[in-house]
Design a protein around this motif. Structure first.
Motif, PDB file in Angstrom:
ATOM      1  N   ALA A  40      19.650 -18.743  20.523  1.00  0.00           N
ATOM      2  CA  ALA A  40      18.854 -18.658  21.748  1.00  0.00           C
ATOM      3  C   ALA A  40      19.076 -17.324  22.454  1.00  0.00           C
ATOM      4  O   ALA A  40      18.126 -16.726  22.974  1.00  0.00           O
ATOM      5  N   PHE A  78      14.420 -23.694  26.205  1.00  0.00           N
ATOM      6  CA  PHE A  78      13.923 -23.565  24.835  1.00  0.00           C
ATOM      7  C   PHE A  78      13.979 -24.895  24.104  1.00  0.00           C
ATOM      8  O   PHE A  78      14.633 -25.842  24.532  1.00  0.00           O
ATOM      9  N   ASN A 104       9.676 -21.875  21.347  1.00  0.00           N
ATOM     10  CA  ASN A 104       9.211 -21.913  22.740  1.00  0.00           C
ATOM     11  C   ASN A 104      10.247 -21.484  23.769  1.00  0.00           C
ATOM     12  O   ASN A 104      10.401 -22.133  24.801  1.00  0.00           O
ATOM     13  N   LEU A 105      10.955 -20.409  23.527  1.00  0.00           N
ATOM     14  CA  LEU A 105      11.923 -19.927  24.511  1.00  0.00           C
ATOM     15  C   LEU A 105      11.181 -19.271  25.671  1.00  0.00           C
ATOM     16  O   LEU A 105      10.287 -18.460  25.468  1.00  0.00           O
ATOM     17  N   VAL A 121      14.749 -21.295  16.857  1.00  0.00           N
ATOM     18  CA  VAL A 121      14.459 -21.467  18.278  1.00  0.00           C
ATOM     19  C   VAL A 121      12.947 -21.460  18.449  1.00  0.00           C
ATOM     20  O   VAL A 121      12.248 -20.600  17.913  1.00  0.00           O
TER      21      VAL A 121
END
Length: 90
Positions: A73, A23, A5-6, A3
């Motif tokens: 996520a 994300f 850039n959440l 994952v």
């Protein structure tokens, strides 16, 4: 699978399904998907939803891949929000 850039979503919407994070995800060294949403139903169940192009989804996932993306996520969201909570408690 990783994952990237959440970002937790502050304004989640008022419907029965809320957006809890956005994300990007790297499925492999060859494939990245951008602009996915992590949604949460009123019963607490979460699921990942692909980005849209106009009013159509730009990708769909098999059940097993969707569950894996959702789990990854959700893990990252819990880590991000736990970190925020621990900093605000200090």
């Amino acid at each position: 699978m990783q994952v990237l850039n959440l970002t937790p979503v502050a304004r989640q919407g008022g419907g029965s399904v809320k957006i809890v994070a956005t994300f990007d995800i790297e499925l492999s060294n060859e494939v990245r998907l951008y602009g996915l949403r992590l949604l949460e139903a009123t019963d607490g169940k979460r699921f990942a939803y692909a980005a849209q192009a106009g009013n159509r989804r730009s990708a769909t996932f098999s059940r097993s891949l969707s569950e894996a993306i959702t789990a990854a996520a959700s893990f990252e969201l819990e880590a991000a929000t736990a970190n925020d909570l621990s900093q605000s408690a200090a």
